[in-house]
Design a protein around this motif. Structure first.
Motif, mmCIF file in Angstrom:
data_model
loop_
_atom_site.group_PDB
_atom_site.id
_atom_site.type_symbol
_atom_site.label_atom_id
_atom_site.label_comp_id
_atom_site.label_asym_id
_atom_site.label_seq_id
_atom_site.Cartn_x
_atom_site.Cartn_y
_atom_site.Cartn_z
ATOM 1 N N VAL A 114 23.950 -21.013 1.666
ATOM 2 C CA VAL A 114 24.497 -21.680 2.846
ATOM 3 C C VAL A 114 25.694 -22.486 2.359
ATOM 4 C CG1 VAL A 114 23.993 -23.215 4.791
ATOM 5 C CG2 VAL A 114 22.140 -21.905 3.739
ATOM 6 N N GLN A 115 26.886 -22.010 2.674
ATOM 7 C CA GLN A 115 28.121 -22.628 2.174
ATOM 8 C C GLN A 115 28.034 -22.834 0.660
ATOM 9 O OE1 GLN A 115 28.341 -26.110 4.635
ATOM 10 N NE2 GLN A 115 28.988 -24.961 6.424
ATOM 11 N N GLY A 116 27.539 -21.823 -0.043
ATOM 12 C CA GLY A 116 27.442 -21.844 -1.493
ATOM 13 C C GLY A 116 26.177 -22.481 -2.048
ATOM 14 N N ALA A 117 25.390 -23.146 -1.216
ATOM 15 C CA ALA A 117 24.168 -23.814 -1.679
ATOM 16 C C ALA A 117 22.996 -22.827 -1.621
ATOM 17 C CB ALA A 117 23.885 -25.031 -0.806
ATOM 18 N N PRO A 118 22.307 -22.603 -2.765
ATOM 19 C CA PRO A 118 21.279 -21.563 -2.824
ATOM 20 C C PRO A 118 19.879 -22.001 -2.386
ATOM 21 C CG PRO A 118 21.582 -22.506 -4.982
ATOM 22 C CD PRO A 118 22.574 -23.198 -4.067
ATOM 23 N N LEU A 119 19.104 -21.030 -1.940
ATOM 24 C CA LEU A 119 17.673 -21.173 -1.719
ATOM 25 C C LEU A 119 17.037 -19.805 -1.847
ATOM 26 C CD1 LEU A 119 16.668 -20.761 1.787
ATOM 27 C CD2 LEU A 119 18.805 -21.990 1.611
ATOM 28 N N ARG A 120 15.745 -19.765 -2.153
ATOM 29 C CA ARG A 120 15.045 -18.499 -2.386
ATOM 30 C C ARG A 120 13.881 -18.366 -1.409
ATOM 31 N NH1 ARG A 120 13.681 -15.985 -8.040
ATOM 32 N NH2 ARG A 120 15.715 -15.142 -7.560
ATOM 33 N N VAL A 121 13.707 -17.138 -0.913
ATOM 34 C CA VAL A 121 12.590 -16.808 -0.032
ATOM 35 C C VAL A 121 11.790 -15.681 -0.671
ATOM 36 C CG1 VAL A 121 11.923 -15.949 2.258
ATOM 37 C CG2 VAL A 121 13.897 -17.475 2.019
ATOM 38 N N GLN A 122 10.459 -15.852 -0.692
ATOM 39 C CA GLN A 122 9.544 -14.805 -1.153
ATOM 40 C C GLN A 122 8.570 -14.521 -0.022
ATOM 41 O OE1 GLN A 122 8.802 -14.966 -5.675
ATOM 42 N NE2 GLN A 122 8.437 -17.039 -4.950
ATOM 43 N N GLU A 123 8.482 -13.261 0.373
ATOM 44 C CA GLU A 123 7.639 -12.851 1.493
ATOM 45 C C GLU A 123 6.552 -11.912 0.990
ATOM 46 O OE1 GLU A 123 11.303 -12.796 4.708
ATOM 47 O OE2 GLU A 123 11.151 -11.245 3.159
ATOM 48 N N SER A 149 11.890 -21.881 -1.330
ATOM 49 C CA SER A 149 12.152 -22.941 -2.310
ATOM 50 C C SER A 149 13.599 -23.375 -2.159
ATOM 51 C CB SER A 149 11.919 -22.436 -3.731
ATOM 52 O OG SER A 149 10.589 -22.031 -3.886
ATOM 53 N N ILE A 150 13.776 -24.684 -1.939
ATOM 54 C CA ILE A 150 15.107 -25.239 -1.714
ATOM 55 C C ILE A 150 15.313 -26.377 -2.707
ATOM 56 C CG2 ILE A 150 16.669 -26.258 -0.018
ATOM 57 C CD1 ILE A 150 14.661 -25.216 2.154
ATOM 58 N N ALA A 167 22.399 -18.375 11.960
ATOM 59 C CA ALA A 167 23.224 -19.195 12.847
ATOM 60 C C ALA A 167 24.180 -20.099 12.063
ATOM 61 C CB ALA A 167 22.337 -20.043 13.759
ATOM 62 N N HIS A 168 23.836 -20.416 10.818
ATOM 63 C CA HIS A 168 24.683 -21.255 9.973
ATOM 64 C C HIS A 168 25.573 -20.434 9.035
ATOM 65 C CE1 HIS A 168 22.001 -24.499 11.278
ATOM 66 N NE2 HIS A 168 22.996 -25.297 10.949
ATOM 67 N N GLY A 169 25.639 -19.115 9.240
ATOM 68 C CA GLY A 169 26.524 -18.267 8.466
ATOM 69 C C GLY A 169 26.101 -18.047 7.027
ATOM 70 N N ALA A 170 24.809 -18.180 6.745
ATOM 71 C CA ALA A 170 24.325 -17.979 5.374
ATOM 72 C C ALA A 170 24.474 -16.517 4.966
ATOM 73 C CB ALA A 170 22.858 -18.399 5.274
ATOM 74 N N THR A 171 24.642 -16.299 3.682
ATOM 75 C CA THR A 171 24.661 -14.945 3.139
ATOM 76 C C THR A 171 23.346 -14.710 2.414
ATOM 77 O OG1 THR A 171 25.729 -15.688 1.107
ATOM 78 C CG2 THR A 171 27.166 -14.909 2.896
ATOM 79 N N ARG A 172 22.958 -13.432 2.308
ATOM 80 C CA ARG A 172 21.685 -13.085 1.679
ATOM 81 C C ARG A 172 21.923 -12.043 0.600
ATOM 82 N NH1 ARG A 172 16.313 -11.790 5.193
ATOM 83 N NH2 ARG A 172 14.902 -12.626 3.636
ATOM 84 N N ARG A 175 11.639 -10.561 -2.361
ATOM 85 C CA ARG A 175 12.314 -11.842 -2.514
ATOM 86 C C ARG A 175 13.804 -11.636 -2.329
ATOM 87 N NH1 ARG A 175 11.792 -12.748 -9.043
ATOM 88 N NH2 ARG A 175 13.421 -11.256 -9.574
ATOM 89 N N SER A 176 14.451 -12.704 -1.921
ATOM 90 C CA SER A 176 15.898 -12.689 -1.800
ATOM 91 C C SER A 176 16.405 -14.122 -1.900
ATOM 92 C CB SER A 176 16.341 -12.049 -0.476
ATOM 93 O OG SER A 176 15.814 -12.772 0.623
ATOM 94 N N ASP A 177 17.667 -14.223 -2.213
ATOM 95 C CA ASP A 177 18.320 -15.521 -2.304
ATOM 96 C C ASP A 177 19.339 -15.637 -1.184
ATOM 97 O OD1 ASP A 177 17.010 -16.372 -4.719
ATOM 98 O OD2 ASP A 177 18.253 -14.932 -5.792
ATOM 99 N N PHE A 178 19.376 -16.808 -0.580
ATOM 100 C CA PHE A 178 20.369 -17.117 0.443
ATOM 101 C C PHE A 178 21.368 -18.104 -0.142
ATOM 102 C CE2 PHE A 178 16.920 -15.775 3.204
ATOM 103 C CZ PHE A 178 17.567 -15.177 4.274
#
Length: 174
Positions: free
Chosen positions: A152-161, A83-84, A109-114, A147-150
């Motif tokens: 990218v340069q401070g902009a959030p998104l969530r992944v659920q697996e 979800s973005i 590759a874009h230096g995102a944090t998790r 689930r975790s949140d990423f």
């Protein structure tokens, strides 16, 4: 949703260290707690049969939603939803055009944090698990989700697996 219901749902999510108490299957637990890129592990375990299938990439209720199946050509191992928010997409429009590329590899590759992972064993009537079961053509059953949140340069998104029952196993011979 009432605050009591919200609190109950939130209490279902566990940190990684709690999995030893709830998930006795060491093989499944090792998949759930994979700290590196899950796509790399699936690719290594499945070899030439690796498959990343994008099911949908669409805007729904103000969020971009990306849904994939990950596993082998014969058997999905993981159902994942990303979800973005519109705000994140405005900053990083490339997130809406990833196609058959791995989200985790692209974000790395874009230096995102998790964030740390949170885990839950969700019932088949939970919307996320119901969608996973339908896409994988599986009978109703509870499934583990992480689930975790990423950022990218401070902009959030969530992944659920959602971890499907055949994870890490070769497809049965026919």
């Amino acid at each position: 949703m009432t605050s009591a219901t919200a609190r109950s749902a939130a209490e279902l999510w566990l940190p990684a260290e709690a999995l030893n108490c709830y998930e006795g299957d060491a093989r499944l637990r090792s998949w759930l707690t994979t700290t590196g890129l899950l796509t790399e592990r699936v690719r290594a375990a499945s070899g030439a049969t690796f498959r990343l299938q994008v099911l949908t990439e669409e805007v729904h209720d103000g969020e971009h939603r990306r849904v994939i199946l990950l596993g082998t050509h014969a058997q999905p191992w993981i159902y994942a939803e990303t979800s973005i928010s519109d705000t994140t997409l405005a900053q990083h429009p490339w997130l809406a055009r990833m196609g058959e590329v791995s989200l985790g590899e692209t974000l790395a590759a874009h230096g995102a944090t998790r964030s740390d992972f949170a885990y839950a064993r969700l019932m088949p009537d939970t919307p996320l698990v119901a969608r996973a079961l339908a896409q994988a053509a599986l009978a109703p059953q509870p499934l583990w989700v992480r689930r975790s949140d990423f950022a990218v340069q401070g902009a959030p998104l969530r992944v659920q697996e959602v971890f499907l029952p055949g994870i890490g196993r070769a497809a049965p011979l026919t």
